[in-house]
Design a protein around this motif. Structure first.
Motif, PDB file in Angstrom:
ATOM      1  N   ARG A  63      69.070 -12.523 -77.356  1.00  0.00           N
ATOM      2  CA  ARG A  63      67.971 -11.688 -77.729  1.00  0.00           C
ATOM      3  C   ARG A  63      67.405 -10.785 -76.703  1.00  0.00           C
ATOM      4  O   ARG A  63      67.213  -9.507 -76.738  1.00  0.00           O
ATOM      5  N   ARG A  64      67.234 -11.378 -75.435  1.00  0.00           N
ATOM      6  CA  ARG A  64      66.785 -10.580 -74.306  1.00  0.00           C
ATOM      7  C   ARG A  64      68.001  -9.641 -74.113  1.00  0.00           C
ATOM      8  O   ARG A  64      67.608  -8.550 -73.547  1.00  0.00           O
ATOM      9  N   ALA A  65      69.268 -10.111 -74.041  1.00  0.00           N
ATOM     10  CA  ALA A  65      70.390  -9.180 -73.843  1.00  0.00           C
ATOM     11  C   ALA A  65      70.179  -7.755 -74.854  1.00  0.00           C
ATOM     12  O   ALA A  65      70.516  -7.016 -74.286  1.00  0.00           O
ATOM     13  N   GLU A  66      69.903  -8.176 -75.947  1.00  0.00           N
ATOM     14  CA  GLU A  66      69.971  -7.277 -77.217  1.00  0.00           C
ATOM     15  C   GLU A  66      68.917  -6.139 -76.876  1.00  0.00           C
ATOM     16  O   GLU A  66      69.105  -5.137 -76.688  1.00  0.00           O
ATOM     17  N   ALA A  67      67.660  -6.829 -76.508  1.00  0.00           N
ATOM     18  CA  ALA A  67      66.765  -6.038 -76.282  1.00  0.00           C
ATOM     19  C   ALA A  67      66.743  -5.007 -75.047  1.00  0.00           C
ATOM     20  O   ALA A  67      66.521  -4.047 -74.986  1.00  0.00           O
ATOM     21  N   ALA A  68      67.414  -5.571 -74.040  1.00  0.00           N
ATOM     22  CA  ALA A  68      67.700  -4.751 -72.846  1.00  0.00           C
ATOM     23  C   ALA A  68      68.809  -3.861 -73.081  1.00  0.00           C
ATOM     24  O   ALA A  68      68.385  -2.570 -72.425  1.00  0.00           O
ATOM     25  N   LEU A  69      69.775  -4.076 -73.869  1.00  0.00           N
ATOM     26  CA  LEU A  69      70.699  -3.078 -74.292  1.00  0.00           C
ATOM     27  C   LEU A  69      70.150  -1.957 -75.139  1.00  0.00           C
ATOM     28  O   LEU A  69      70.519  -0.848 -74.915  1.00  0.00           O
ATOM     29  N   LEU A  70      69.325  -2.244 -75.959  1.00  0.00           N
ATOM     30  CA  LEU A  70      68.581  -1.660 -76.817  1.00  0.00           C
ATOM     31  C   LEU A  70      67.512  -0.558 -75.993  1.00  0.00           C
ATOM     32  O   LEU A  70      67.680   0.819 -76.232  1.00  0.00           O
ATOM     33  N   ALA A  71      67.041  -0.956 -74.971  1.00  0.00           N
ATOM     34  CA  ALA A  71      65.959  -0.185 -74.073  1.00  0.00           C
ATOM     35  C   ALA A  71      66.940   0.542 -73.445  1.00  0.00           C
ATOM     36  O   ALA A  71      66.551   1.839 -73.345  1.00  0.00           O
ATOM     37  N   GLY A  72      68.189   0.318 -72.941  1.00  0.00           N
ATOM     38  CA  GLY A  72      68.993   1.078 -72.220  1.00  0.00           C
ATOM     39  C   GLY A  72      69.472   2.372 -72.849  1.00  0.00           C
ATOM     40  O   GLY A  72      69.500   3.314 -72.533  1.00  0.00           O
ATOM     41  N   GLY A  73      69.693   2.025 -74.182  1.00  0.00           N
ATOM     42  CA  GLY A  73      70.167   3.102 -74.985  1.00  0.00           C
ATOM     43  C   GLY A  73      69.159   4.045 -75.449  1.00  0.00           C
ATOM     44  O   GLY A  73      69.499   5.135 -75.452  1.00  0.00           O
ATOM     45  N   LEU A  74      68.151   3.403 -75.509  1.00  0.00           N
ATOM     46  CA  LEU A  74      66.906   4.538 -75.992  1.00  0.00           C
ATOM     47  C   LEU A  74      66.591   5.417 -74.784  1.00  0.00           C
ATOM     48  O   LEU A  74      66.387   6.447 -74.965  1.00  0.00           O
ATOM     49  N   ALA A  75      66.780   4.888 -73.612  1.00  0.00           N
ATOM     50  CA  ALA A  75      66.424   5.504 -72.334  1.00  0.00           C
ATOM     51  C   ALA A  75      67.342   6.674 -72.177  1.00  0.00           C
ATOM     52  O   ALA A  75      67.074   7.909 -71.751  1.00  0.00           O
ATOM     53  N   ALA A  76      68.746   6.327 -72.490  1.00  0.00           N
ATOM     54  CA  ALA A  76      69.862   7.351 -72.241  1.00  0.00           C
ATOM     55  C   ALA A  76      69.770   8.366 -73.357  1.00  0.00           C
ATOM     56  O   ALA A  76      69.739   9.626 -73.056  1.00  0.00           O
ATOM     57  N   ILE A  77      69.257   8.125 -74.496  1.00  0.00           N
ATOM     58  CA  ILE A  77      69.062   9.077 -75.585  1.00  0.00           C
ATOM     59  C   ILE A  77      67.794  10.126 -75.061  1.00  0.00           C
ATOM     60  O   ILE A  77      68.074  11.380 -74.963  1.00  0.00           O
ATOM     61  N   ALA A  78      66.995   9.374 -74.849  1.00  0.00           N
ATOM     62  CA  ALA A  78      65.786  10.306 -73.920  1.00  0.00           C
ATOM     63  C   ALA A  78      66.162  11.040 -72.732  1.00  0.00           C
ATOM     64  O   ALA A  78      65.777  12.537 -72.780  1.00  0.00           O
ATOM     65  N   ARG A  79      66.932  10.672 -71.762  1.00  0.00           N
ATOM     66  CA  ARG A  79      67.311  11.355 -70.652  1.00  0.00           C
ATOM     67  C   ARG A  79      68.226  12.666 -71.218  1.00  0.00           C
ATOM     68  O   ARG A  79      68.061  13.879 -70.761  1.00  0.00           O
ATOM     69  N   THR A  80      69.322  12.278 -72.276  1.00  0.00           N
ATOM     70  CA  THR A  80      70.086  13.462 -72.797  1.00  0.00           C
ATOM     71  C   THR A  80      69.186  14.651 -73.542  1.00  0.00           C
ATOM     72  O   THR A  80      69.597  15.657 -73.437  1.00  0.00           O
ATOM     73  N   GLN A  81      68.175  14.079 -74.491  1.00  0.00           N
ATOM     74  CA  GLN A  81      67.536  15.187 -75.089  1.00  0.00           C
ATOM     75  C   GLN A  81      66.677  15.862 -74.128  1.00  0.00           C
ATOM     76  O   GLN A  81      66.365  17.108 -74.237  1.00  0.00           O
ATOM     77  N   LYS A  82      65.877  15.473 -73.066  1.00  0.00           N
ATOM     78  CA  LYS A  82      65.291  16.003 -71.852  1.00  0.00           C
ATOM     79  C   LYS A  82      66.339  17.107 -71.253  1.00  0.00           C
ATOM     80  O   LYS A  82      65.904  18.061 -71.089  1.00  0.00           O
ATOM     81  N   ALA A  83      67.647  16.565 -70.941  1.00  0.00           N
ATOM     82  CA  ALA A  83      68.403  17.455 -70.184  1.00  0.00           C
ATOM     83  C   ALA A  83      69.212  18.607 -71.192  1.00  0.00           C
ATOM     84  O   ALA A  83      69.483  19.663 -70.682  1.00  0.00           O
ATOM     85  N   GLY A  84      68.922  18.405 -72.554  1.00  0.00           N
ATOM     86  CA  GLY A  84      69.539  19.151 -73.421  1.00  0.00           C
ATOM     87  C   GLY A  84      71.106  19.331 -73.434  1.00  0.00           C
ATOM     88  O   GLY A  84      71.620  20.566 -73.706  1.00  0.00           O
ATOM     89  N   ASN A  85      71.786  18.315 -72.977  1.00  0.00           N
ATOM     90  CA  ASN A  85      73.335  18.401 -72.634  1.00  0.00           C
ATOM     91  C   ASN A  85      74.269  17.551 -73.577  1.00  0.00           C
ATOM     92  O   ASN A  85      75.327  16.930 -73.236  1.00  0.00           O
ATOM     93  N   GLY A  86      73.565  17.163 -74.570  1.00  0.00           N
ATOM     94  CA  GLY A  86      74.189  16.216 -75.646  1.00  0.00           C
ATOM     95  C   GLY A  86      75.463  16.918 -76.374  1.00  0.00           C
ATOM     96  O   GLY A  86      75.312  17.950 -76.310  1.00  0.00           O
ATOM     97  N   ILE A  87      76.017  16.175 -76.901  1.00  0.00           N
ATOM     98  CA  ILE A  87      77.114  16.555 -77.768  1.00  0.00           C
ATOM     99  C   ILE A  87      76.908  16.108 -79.275  1.00  0.00           C
ATOM    100  O   ILE A  87      76.729  15.081 -79.385  1.00  0.00           O
ATOM    101  N   PRO A  88      76.924  17.040 -80.195  1.00  0.00           N
ATOM    102  CA  PRO A  88      76.741  16.712 -81.549  1.00  0.00           C
ATOM    103  C   PRO A  88      77.806  15.658 -82.115  1.00  0.00           C
ATOM    104  O   PRO A  88      78.836  15.686 -81.799  1.00  0.00           O
ATOM    105  N   ALA A  89      77.081  14.808 -82.887  1.00  0.00           N
ATOM    106  CA  ALA A  89      77.876  13.649 -83.322  1.00  0.00           C
ATOM    107  C   ALA A  89      79.079  14.140 -84.327  1.00  0.00           C
ATOM    108  O   ALA A  89      79.981  13.579 -84.191  1.00  0.00           O
TER     109      ALA A  89
END
Length: 93
Positions: free
Chosen positions: A22-48
Motif C-alpha cells: 500500500r505504501r508503494a502504491e501510494a508513492a506511485l500514485l503521488a508521483g503520477g499526480l505530481a507528473a500530471i501537475a508538472r505537465t499541465q503547468k508546462a502545457g506540453n502534454g500530448i492529447p490521449a
C-alpha cells in the motif's frame, strides 16, 4: 505512578507485506499526480487521443506483419510439400 510498557506486537508477515504494498502504491500514485501537475503547468502534454491513435497504428502494423509472415510460411511449406510429392512420384516411375 509507574510508566506502563506494552509488549511489542509482532505483525504477521502477510500484514507487513500488505502495508508495504500500500505504501508503494501510494508513492506511485503521488508521483503520477505530481507528473500530471508538472505537465499541465508546462502545457506540453500530448492529447490521449493522439497517443491512442499512434498505438493502434503500431498494433495494426504488427498484426499485418505477423499475418504476412504466417502466409509466407504457409506458402513456402506448400511449395516444399509439392516438391517432395513430385520427387516421390518420380522415384516410383
Amino acid at each position: 505512578m509507574k510508566t506502563a510498557t506494552f509488549p511489542s506486537v509482532r505483525a504477521d508477515v502477510e500484514l507487513r507485506e500488505a502495508i508495504d504494498r500500500r505504501r508503494a502504491e501510494a508513492a506511485l500514485l503521488a508521483g503520477g499526480l505530481a507528473a500530471i501537475a508538472r505537465t499541465q503547468k508546462a502545457g506540453n502534454g500530448i492529447p490521449a487521443d493522439d497517443v491512442i491513435a499512434k498505438l493502434e497504428a503500431r498494433l495494426a502494423s504488427a498484426r499485418q506483419a505477423l499475418a504476412d509472415k504466417a502466409t509466407q510460411n504457409l506458402s513456402h511449406r506448400g511449395t516444399n510439400l509439392d516438391a517432395a510429392r513430385h520427387q516421390r512420384e518420380n522415384d516410383y516411375r
